[in-house]
Design a protein around this motif. Structure first.
Motif, PDB file in Angstrom:
ATOM      1  N   LEU A  90       0.196   0.629   2.207  1.00  0.00           N
ATOM      2  CA  LEU A  90       0.765   0.994   1.139  1.00  0.00           C
ATOM      3  C   LEU A  90      -1.368   0.457   1.177  1.00  0.00           C
ATOM      4  O   LEU A  90      -1.811   2.433  -0.195  1.00  0.00           O
ATOM      5  CB  LEU A  90       0.728  -0.241  -0.176  1.00  0.00           C
ATOM      6  CG  LEU A  90       1.236   0.167  -1.927  1.00  0.00           C
ATOM      7  CD1 LEU A  90       2.121   1.919  -1.479  1.00  0.00           C
ATOM      8  CD2 LEU A  90       0.858  -0.533  -2.220  1.00  0.00           C
ATOM      9  N   GLN A  92      -3.861   1.857   2.866  1.00  0.00           N
ATOM     10  CA  GLN A  92      -4.064   2.216   3.904  1.00  0.00           C
ATOM     11  C   GLN A  92      -5.683   1.676   4.091  1.00  0.00           C
ATOM     12  O   GLN A  92      -6.881   1.737   5.136  1.00  0.00           O
ATOM     13  CB  GLN A  92      -4.859   3.521   3.414  1.00  0.00           C
ATOM     14  CG  GLN A  92      -4.110   4.435   2.931  1.00  0.00           C
ATOM     15  CD  GLN A  92      -3.497   5.454   2.934  1.00  0.00           C
ATOM     16  OE1 GLN A  92      -4.066   6.590   1.955  1.00  0.00           O
ATOM     17  NE2 GLN A  92      -4.081   6.515   4.344  1.00  0.00           N
TER      18      GLN A  92
ATOM     19  N   GLY B 150      -3.346   3.246  -3.297  1.00  0.00           N
ATOM     20  CA  GLY B 150      -2.456   2.499  -3.189  1.00  0.00           C
ATOM     21  C   GLY B 150      -2.116   1.249  -3.648  1.00  0.00           C
ATOM     22  O   GLY B 150      -1.940   0.332  -3.756  1.00  0.00           O
ATOM     23  N   LYS B 170       0.748   8.932  -0.069  1.00  0.00           N
ATOM     24  CA  LYS B 170      -0.357   7.895  -0.047  1.00  0.00           C
ATOM     25  C   LYS B 170      -1.958   8.483  -0.772  1.00  0.00           C
ATOM     26  O   LYS B 170      -2.212   9.288  -0.644  1.00  0.00           O
ATOM     27  CB  LYS B 170      -0.555   8.044   1.403  1.00  0.00           C
ATOM     28  CG  LYS B 170       0.495   7.914   2.531  1.00  0.00           C
ATOM     29  CD  LYS B 170      -0.301   6.720   4.046  1.00  0.00           C
ATOM     30  CE  LYS B 170       0.537   6.174   4.669  1.00  0.00           C
ATOM     31  NZ  LYS B 170       0.085   6.056   5.984  1.00  0.00           N
ATOM     32  N   GLY B 171      -2.205   7.426  -0.414  1.00  0.00           N
ATOM     33  CA  GLY B 171      -3.751   7.623  -1.335  1.00  0.00           C
ATOM     34  C   GLY B 171      -4.404   5.954  -0.913  1.00  0.00           C
ATOM     35  O   GLY B 171      -4.026   4.810  -1.355  1.00  0.00           O
ATOM     36  N   VAL B 172      -4.962   6.023  -0.311  1.00  0.00           N
ATOM     37  CA  VAL B 172      -6.384   4.890   0.220  1.00  0.00           C
ATOM     38  C   VAL B 172      -7.190   4.039  -1.393  1.00  0.00           C
ATOM     39  O   VAL B 172      -7.206   4.831  -2.666  1.00  0.00           O
ATOM     40  CB  VAL B 172      -7.657   5.385   0.187  1.00  0.00           C
ATOM     41  CG1 VAL B 172      -8.656   4.108   0.744  1.00  0.00           C
ATOM     42  CG2 VAL B 172      -7.462   6.034   2.037  1.00  0.00           C
ATOM     43  N   MET B 173      -6.794   3.150  -1.332  1.00  0.00           N
ATOM     44  CA  MET B 173      -7.748   2.546  -2.993  1.00  0.00           C
ATOM     45  C   MET B 173      -8.770   2.766  -3.389  1.00  0.00           C
ATOM     46  O   MET B 173      -9.976   3.107  -2.430  1.00  0.00           O
ATOM     47  CB  MET B 173      -7.740   0.438  -2.555  1.00  0.00           C
ATOM     48  CG  MET B 173      -8.246  -0.123  -1.850  1.00  0.00           C
ATOM     49  SD  MET B 173      -7.424  -1.032  -1.101  1.00  0.00           S
ATOM     50  CE  MET B 173      -8.488  -1.467   0.142  1.00  0.00           C
ATOM     51  N   GLY B 176     -12.240   2.090  -1.472  1.00  0.00           N
ATOM     52  CA  GLY B 176     -11.430   1.926   0.396  1.00  0.00           C
ATOM     53  C   GLY B 176     -12.785   2.752   0.944  1.00  0.00           C
ATOM     54  O   GLY B 176     -13.419   2.386   1.842  1.00  0.00           O
TER      55      GLY B 176
END
Lengths: 103, 278
Positions: A90, A92, B150, B170-173, B176
């Protein structure tokens, strides 16, 4: 309460974390574990005995991976439980750390 | 200023130092609660409510609303890594990034992209990150467009027996990866649908036996309260968690935002349609 055990071989250090990885592990990871790994060439971290990782724990893991990478130490993380890995995905983390880190 | 700092540092009276710290923490708590738990916006064709309960005096969770000039409402909910004062400081940084990004971006994905660009280097220096879910509610088209950095995806309650997680995206925090872009996804909502945004402090709330509240209990509580007004649903969820945890102090902040579609026209149409069809 988080604990860890370390097994040292010639160039490789194997770390097994045991317990929840959360805010209570902050001093253990940042002040004890990371400094003790800085002379290694390869570090293998097992999360087999880590049932839960919260957002602080993710940050500790990020700090561990980034600090070792900055010191040109190869790090891998293995035996991540399925539900813990779902949270990693989640966030990534494989994309952030590099997919080669998770084995 | 120098003299004040010096006298503070030389002060050997621990009680005075303790009281000063307590006072400053209380002021910080007041500032945060004022900024965070502001009035809920009034929106067309919907009801909205939000609450954040810090695990400590000061929390690291965050939610906010921003009315866009095109009539849409932008909603954001986030969880800053860590707890207490350090997390609260980063929460304020996140809030500033959200507010300024909302003024210049088209959708949630663009907002998260701009927020990450704005705070990425600060978060990296501090070794921290923030998970954020950003969504635009269009009351005229009854659509919800969302993007995730995230963060947990919202739950959509469609009836007293149907609840679904919003389709994965989806997606990076934030903090990140640099120069990351975030994608949008759009959902059509029906009259009386409830959208529940939350942080993991809810599902990870623990009772005295160390058992977690988990998503299944949350889903059940939402289904049980489907017919209530948003404020009542919010209160019921807070009470359900409190009952489960037996009021035990929690490790993580608990934050939720609820949006319920209230389209009067749709309701009337559904009542009259059988007559028309006959």
């Amino acid at each position: 309460m988080l604990k860890y055990t370390i097994t040292k071989e010639e160039y490789t250090v194997k770390v097994t974390l045991n317990g929840d990885l959360d805010i209570e592990g902050t001093e253990l990871i940042n002040d004890k574990l990371i400094p003790s790994l800085l002379t290694a060439k390869v570090v293998e971290v097992s999360l087999e005995q880590v049932p839960f990782v919260d957002s602080t724990g993710m940050g500790l893991l990020m700090n561990l991976v980034n600090t070792l990478k900055d010191s040109s130490i190869t790090i891998t993380i293995s035996h991540v439980r399925e539900d813990v890995f779902e949270v990693f995905e989640l966030l990534q983390l494989p994309e952030i750390f590099g997919k080669e880190v998770f084995v | 200023m120098f003299k004040r700092e010096l006298s503070y540092l030389n002060n050997e009276n621990n009680e005075v130092v303790k009281k000063t710290l307590e006072r400053e923490i209380k002021v910080a708590q007041k500032i945060q609660m004022k900024l965070l738990n502001g009035p809920n916006p009034e929106v067309e064709n919907g009801e909205i409510s939000g609450v954040s309960i810090p695990a400590r005096l000061i929390g690291g969770d965050y939610y906010d609303f921003y009315m866009l000039p095109n009539g849409k409402l932008r909603i954001v909910i986030g969880d800053v890594m860590g707890k207490g004062i350090p997390a609260a400081m980063l929460m304020i940084l996140t809030r500033g990034a959200f507010r300024s990004a909302s003024e210049s971006t088209q959708g949630p994905g663009e907002t998260l992209t701009a927020m990450n660009q704005a705070i990425y280097s600060d978060l990296r220096i501090l070794g921290s990150f923030v998970t954020v879910l950003c969504a635009d509610w269009d009351p005229n088209k009854a659509t919800l467009t969302y993007a995730s950095a995230g963060h947990n995806l919202p739950l959509i309650v469609c009836s007293e027996v149907e609840i679904n997680e919003a389709p994965k995206i989806k997606g990076v925090m934030l903090g990140g990866l640099p120069n990351t872009s975030y994608q949008d996804n759009t959902l059509s909502l029906n009259d009386e649908d409830l959208v529940f945004f939350y942080t993991d402090g809810i599902t990870e709330a623990q009772n005295p036996d160390g058992e977690m509240y988990k998503i299944d209990r949350l889903r059940e509580a939402l289904l049980d309260n489907y017919y209530a007004e948003v404020q009542e649903i919010e209160d019921s969820i807070v009470n359900a968690i409190d009952e489960f945890t037996e009021s035990l102090d929690q490790k993580d902040d608990i934050t939720m935002v609820l949006l319920k579609v209230k389209n009067g026209d749709t309701k009337v149409a559904s009542y009259t349609s059988p007559v028309i069809n006959s």
